[in-house]
Structure formats: structure tokens, C-alpha cells
Motif scaffolding. Structure first.
Motif, PDB file in Angstrom:
ATOM      1  N   GLU A 172      14.317  48.871 -18.065  1.00  0.00           N
ATOM      2  CA  GLU A 172      13.022  48.759 -18.731  1.00  0.00           C
ATOM      3  C   GLU A 172      13.095  47.915 -19.995  1.00  0.00           C
ATOM      4  N   ASP A 173      14.310  47.678 -20.487  1.00  0.00           N
ATOM      5  CA  ASP A 173      14.473  46.821 -21.662  1.00  0.00           C
ATOM      6  C   ASP A 173      14.227  45.353 -21.331  1.00  0.00           C
ATOM      7  N   TYR A 174      14.164  45.050 -20.035  1.00  0.00           N
ATOM      8  CA  TYR A 174      13.960  43.674 -19.599  1.00  0.00           C
ATOM      9  C   TYR A 174      12.480  43.467 -19.266  1.00  0.00           C
ATOM     10  N   GLY A 175      11.890  42.459 -19.866  1.00  0.00           N
ATOM     11  CA  GLY A 175      10.459  42.219 -19.670  1.00  0.00           C
ATOM     12  C   GLY A 175      10.135  41.384 -18.451  1.00  0.00           C
ATOM     13  N   TYR A 176      11.151  40.991 -17.707  1.00  0.00           N
ATOM     14  CA  TYR A 176      10.966  40.084 -16.574  1.00  0.00           C
ATOM     15  C   TYR A 176      10.795  40.896 -15.302  1.00  0.00           C
ATOM     16  N   GLU A 177       9.604  40.835 -14.699  1.00  0.00           N
ATOM     17  CA  GLU A 177       9.309  41.698 -13.558  1.00  0.00           C
ATOM     18  C   GLU A 177      10.185  41.416 -12.348  1.00  0.00           C
ATOM     19  N   LYS A 180      13.375  43.382 -12.463  1.00  0.00           N
ATOM     20  CA  LYS A 180      13.080  44.794 -12.211  1.00  0.00           C
ATOM     21  C   LYS A 180      12.911  45.046 -10.718  1.00  0.00           C
TER      22      LYS A 180
END
Length: 261
Positions: A172-177, A180
Motif C-alpha cells: 500500500e506504500d506504492y501509489g502505482y496501481e 499492486k
């Protein structure tokens, strides 16, 4: 930073395309690369090839490796695996300056798995890619590809070890969908394989949450929607798989300090 709407971005692209003088500057190739990223896969390939021509005409080969990787990736997502392999091999054979070797190893393994090849050369490439890698984001992709390999080949003990490593990552620390989706889809595939219904429900929930928060016309949204519902679409080759093996690529903007001296 304010995000531009699709309409605003399209207007900006149309404006820049009309600036003829811009085509004679090195930055034009950088613009084309970004434009391709905002296009669909087929349009993107056309723009990438225009970018290659621009780089060659301007005698500026520094960015060529990243374009070849992007083309290899796009062709794979279109299901044109022979073309994907040709562009990846072009990088391996020519040893172009600036290329990161572990990208080529990971991507070669990915193309093989998409071709339903799961032999020892695949896991060897993925292990070597992991060893050479120093970027945590890239490590997530490499680990997810290893997880798919071990799950498909029913090496559950090794797959479990990869799951242990992935569980330490706060995705969730990564903003790149896209990262994810890669993370959730492959872990979901593992838990489906070992029939852990509780974990299956958990990771399905994560994917549904992801779908609620990304643009509905994006590639990731459409692919994730197909995979989570067990559907396929000829326009989305990756929808034929219950997992998502994927590529590594990069895009740098290098400033030559000599230009300022």
C-alpha cells in the motif's frame, strides 16, 4: 501535484504535435516516449517506432534500450510473443549502453512463461535477476514472477518461501496501481492453488478495492476486472492466465552537464 484529466492531456498532446521545430530537439524523443505511455498498446508501438527513428536521426542512442524494452513489453501484452522475444534478444545481442542486465533476464523469463515454458532456465534467469537487482520496486516484480514459476511447477515449499518475502512488503506504500495488481493477482493465484479459501477471499477483496480506486478505462482496470471474474478477452492477452507475470522497464531523463559548460 494536480493530475491532468484525459481531455486536458489530449489537448496538450495535440498542441505539442503541431510544433514542428520541436521535432529537431533531443527532448522530442522524450516527449514521444511519454506520449506512447499514455496510448493504447497498438498506438504505443507506432509511437515507439517513431521515437526510435527520432533517436537515430538525432544520433542520440542513449534511450534506445528503454524503447526496445517497452516494445518487447507491449508486444507481449498483445500476445505477439515472437516479436517480444526479438526485441529482448536485440538488447541481449547488441549489448547497448545503459541497459541493466537483470531487466533482460527477468523479461526473457517472463516471455518464456507466457509461452508456457517453465524449465530450469526460467528460474535460473529469475534468480540471477534478483541477485543483480538493487531496486526494491523491481524486486517485487521479480519475486512475483518467481512465485508464479514455483506455483505452476507445484514447488509449493519454494512458493511458500516467496510468499513469506512478499508478505513483508507494505504494498500500500506504492501509489502505482499496476504493481499492486501484479502483487495481489499472483498471491491470489498461489492461494487458489493450495485451496486456502480464507486467503483467496482476502486477496479478492484487495483487488476489488483496487478496482474501486483506479480509472475504469485504464489497462490495469480492464485486465484486473477480467482476471478477477475469470473471463478472457482477445484484446487482453494476459487475461488468458490466472496470474500476471510481468516485465521490468525503465525511463531515465539524462542531462548532459557538458551542455551547461
Amino acid at each position: 501535484m494536480e493530475r491532468k484529466s484525459i481531455k486536458q492531456t489530449t489537448q496538450l498532446i495535440n498542441y505539442i504535435d503541431k510544433i514542428e521545430k520541436f521535432k529537431h530537439y533531443p527532448e522530442y524523443s522524450y516527449y514521444l516516449r511519454n506520449k506512447a505511455e499514455l496510448s493504447n498498446l497498438k498506438e504505443g508501438n507506432t509511437i515507439y517506432n517513431e521515437c526510435i527513428s527520432s533517436l537515430i536521426n538525432l544520433n542520440d542512442p542513449l534511450y534506445l534500450p528503454s524503447i526496445y524494452i517497452a516494445l518487447s513489453m507491449n508486444y507481449a501484452h498483445l500476445g505477439k510473443l515472437k516479436m517480444a522475444n526479438e526485441y529482448n534478444n536485440k538488447l541481449i545481442d547488441n549489448q547497448l549502453e545503459g541497459i541493466r542486465e537483470y531487466y533482460l533476464l527477468n523479461n526473457r523469463a517472463t516471455i518464456k512463461m507466457l509461452n508456457n515454458i517453465f524449465d530450469k532456465t526460467v528460474i535460473s534467469d529469475l534468480k540471477n535477476a534478483d541477485y543483480l537487482n538493487s531496486n526494491f520496486y523491481d524486486k517485487i516484480v521479480i519475486l512475483c514472477n518467481q512465485l508464479v514459476f514455483y506455483t505452476v511447477t507445484r514447488n509449493i515449499n519454494n512458493a511458500k518461501n516467496i510468499i513469506s518475502e512478499l508478505s513483508k512488503i507494505s504494498i500500500e506504500d506504492y501509489g502505482y496501481e499496476e504493481i499492486k495488481h501484479i502483487y495481489y493477482q499472483n498471491i491470489l493465484y498461489y492461494y487458489k492453488t493450495i485451496n486456502n479459501s480464507k486467503k483467496v477471499d482476502k486477496y479478492k477483496h484487495y483487488i476489488y478495492q483496487l478496482l474501486e480506486n483506479i480509472e475504469k478505462n485504464s489497462y490495469t482496470y480492464q485486465l484486473a476486472s477480467l482476471q478477477i471474474n475469470g473471463k478472457t478477452d482477445d484484446n487482453f492477452f494476459f487475461s488468458n492466465f490466472p496470474y500476471r507475470v510481468d516485465f521490468l522497464g525503465y525511463w531515465d531523463f539524462t542531462v548532459n552537464l557538458d551542455d551547461f559548460l
